[in-house]
Design an enzyme around this catalytic site. Structure first.
Site, PDB file in Angstrom:
ATOM      1  N   GLY A  27       0.816  -1.212   0.000  1.00 32.10           N
ATOM      2  CA  GLY A  27       0.000   0.000   0.000  1.00 32.10           C
ATOM      3  C   GLY A  27       0.844   1.254   0.000  1.00 32.10           C
ATOM      4  N   GLY A  29      -0.357   4.431   0.275  1.00 33.09           N
ATOM      5  CA  GLY A  29      -1.125   5.564   0.772  1.00 33.09           C
ATOM      6  C   GLY A  29      -0.332   6.360   1.792  1.00 33.09           C
ATOM      7  N   PHE A  30      -1.038   7.082   2.656  1.00 31.83           N
ATOM      8  CA  PHE A  30      -0.361   7.926   3.639  1.00 31.83           C
ATOM      9  C   PHE A  30       0.586   7.125   4.530  1.00 31.83           C
ATOM     10  CE2 PHE A  30      -4.136  10.646   2.847  1.00 31.83           C
ATOM     11  CZ  PHE A  30      -3.467  11.798   2.464  1.00 31.83           C
ATOM     12  N   VAL A  95      -1.991  -7.538  -4.170  1.00 28.05           N
ATOM     13  CA  VAL A  95      -1.682  -8.725  -3.377  1.00 28.05           C
ATOM     14  C   VAL A  95      -2.878  -9.665  -3.359  1.00 28.05           C
ATOM     15  CG1 VAL A  95      -1.139  -9.575  -1.073  1.00 28.05           C
ATOM     16  CG2 VAL A  95       0.020  -7.547  -1.958  1.00 28.05           C
ATOM     17  N   GLU A 186     -17.820  18.792   2.433  1.00 29.15           N
ATOM     18  CA  GLU A 186     -16.933  19.446   1.467  1.00 29.15           C
ATOM     19  C   GLU A 186     -17.431  19.236   0.042  1.00 29.15           C
ATOM     20  OE1 GLU A 186     -12.804  19.254   4.098  1.00 29.15           O
ATOM     21  OE2 GLU A 186     -13.261  17.657   2.676  1.00 29.15           O
ATOM     22  N   ASP A 323      -5.842   2.772   7.805  1.00 24.23           N
ATOM     23  CA  ASP A 323      -7.271   2.454   7.924  1.00 24.23           C
ATOM     24  C   ASP A 323      -7.538   0.986   8.202  1.00 24.23           C
ATOM     25  OD1 ASP A 323      -7.833   5.079   7.388  1.00 24.23           O
ATOM     26  OD2 ASP A 323      -8.236   4.769   5.263  1.00 24.23           O
ATOM     27  N   ALA A 340      -5.807  10.876   7.676  1.00 21.95           N
ATOM     28  CA  ALA A 340      -4.437  11.011   7.188  1.00 21.95           C
ATOM     29  C   ALA A 340      -3.443  11.196   8.324  1.00 21.95           C
ATOM     30  CB  ALA A 340      -4.355  12.186   6.211  1.00 21.95           C
TER      31      ALA A 340
END
Length: 440
Positions: A27, A29-30, A95, A186, A323, A340
């Site tokens: 992964g 991501g962050f 994966v 948002e 997450d 995040a």
């Protein structure tokens, strides 16, 4: 006859790494990106696996959906950010399985051995058991999702421009956003501004006052995770801007251009040309797979409860961050939120902890530093709670902008976003209103 097995190993670029431990990160991501950055240049072999070749800055996906920025403004190629590190290899793939006994990750019909595994696979959208709603209500978890919303909204407006039927025109000019969290607020605010103001001078037959954005949430207020005072300020600003709010409403059914919401007064039917879903997330399916392979448990959201060092019980060589993990070793015992900020801190700490263990050194216990939360609900208007410092309005928007620019991992994107935000403030024009067949 046994199937042929392929073995893929990172060839050490230097003799120094010949016997170095191999850390595989799943992964980009962050959390995964932060871990890779912390391990870059160290005496350790690192392989980062992701099904995409970029890091996605998810907090700004709503701006892609509303045409404020383009897809590439919120996506940074992983090879540009990490490719210069001599000890880091990036592999594109998904994966399929993890052999915890052999300590191998299986992907692209290959097997990759690991000494340490960091799983940061993130999360997906959840429709709370109604996956059939996905074909009618677009989520907000990927570039394709955001572009799909933008294409649908702009396409509906183009159709409304040449539709003589007033009822159909009203339908095409209507949007429903399900979920009153930061993403939902948002998105609703940005789409409302797009439809009512940005395109006002561009369309000749559409009446902007008839554009309708409805925000649906089961709670009694939006942004329930934030301070009630800030939540109230956000809700009032959304109403002043023209966003209609259906609070205390639970979605019963969703069909093409229609959803039925159950409220305390009965059922209410909403019709809209575009329906967006931001109401829930579920952990990556990789969490359930890991639970099956290791015998550990998962919580209701599919997340893996982890030890204080983010390892899976009984498998100290496997760390789960972001997450996908449920980390409850906090002062109040509540799991860290899937945001995040926690993900970045998790990834950085785990990487440093692995390095410390490889060097037989001690490492400080993980302590999450909560810098606060914020949400932008209109042009030059945001709410922010920064460790007790509560602010709303233009100052809140300024703090929100600075914080997001600081988090953006790519300098080019940071400059591009700042330029487009300033242009939007000065002209009310958006730069990414092109409709194409596929994301670019």
């Amino acid at each position: 006859m046994a199937p042929e097995r392929f073995f893929l190993e990172l060839t050490p670029p230097t003799e120094l790494l010949g016997n170095a431990a191999h850390v595989v990160i799943v992964g980009g991501g962050f959390a995964g990106l932060k871990a890779a950055h912390a391990l870059a240049g160290k005496t350790v072999r690192v392989t980062l696996i992701d099904k995409r070749n970029f890091n996605l800055f998810q907090p700004l996906l709503y701006q892609v959906a509303s045409g404020l920025v383009s897809q590439t403004d919120v996506a940074s190629p992983l090879r540009i950010m990490l490719g210069q590190a001599p000890n880091v290899q990036i592999l594109m793939g998904e994966v399929d399985d993890i052999d915890t006994s052999a300590q191998e990750v299986i992907f692209n019909d290959r097997r990759l051995h690991y000494d340490h595994l960091i799983v940061a696979a993130g999360a997906t959208s959840s429709y709370f058991g109604h996956d059939e709603w996905a074909q009618f209500a677009t989520p907000m978890k990927s570039l394709e999702d955001a572009y799909g919303i933008r294409k649908r909204v702009l396409g509906a407006l183009e159709e409304a421009e040449q539709t003589p039927d007033p009822a159909k025109r009203r339908l095409l000019q209507s949007v429903v956003v399900v979920g009153g969290g930061p993403t939902g607020c948002e998105l609703a605010a940005s789409l409302n501004d797009l439809m009512r103001h940005t395109l006002e001078r561009d369309f000749k037959q559409i009446d902007p006052s008839l554009c309708k954005v409805t925000l649906v949430d089961p709670g009694d207020r939006v942004l329930r995770a934030m301070d009630p005072q800030l939540s109230k300020a956000a809700g009032e600003h959304l109403k002043r801007a023209g966003v209609e709010m259906l609070l205390g409403g639970r979605v019963k059914t969703i069909e093409e251009n229609k959803l039925v919401v159950t409220t305390s007064d009965g059922e209410e039917t909403l019709e809209a040309g575009t329906i967006c879903w931001t109401a829930g997330v579920a952990a990556s399916p990789l969490g359930k797979l890991l639970a099956e392979r290791t015998g550990c448990s998962v919580d209701r959201g599919g997340r893996l409860p982890v030890e204080p060092d983010f390892s899976i019980p009984g498998h100290p060589e496997i760390r789960v961050v972001g997450d996908l993990c449920s980390y409850s070793h906090t002062k109040n015992g509540k799991p860290l939120p899937g945001m995040a900020g926690p993900a970045v801190q998790m990834g950085g700490w785990v990487a440093k902890d692995i390095l410390a263990k490889l060097q037989n050194q001690s490492h400080a216990t993980f302590v999450f530093t909560d810098f606060g939360s914020m949400a932008v609900v209109g042009p030059l208007f945001a709410v922010a709670d920064l460790r007790g410092f509560k602010v709303s309005g233009a100052l809140g928007w300024l703090l929100w902008g600075l914080a997001h620019l600081a988090f953006i991992p790519d300098n080019e994107n940071r400059l591009t976003l700042l330029t487009k935000w300033l242009w939007m403030i000065i002209t009310r024009e958006r730069s990414a209103l092109v409709i194409t067949e596929a994301p670019s």
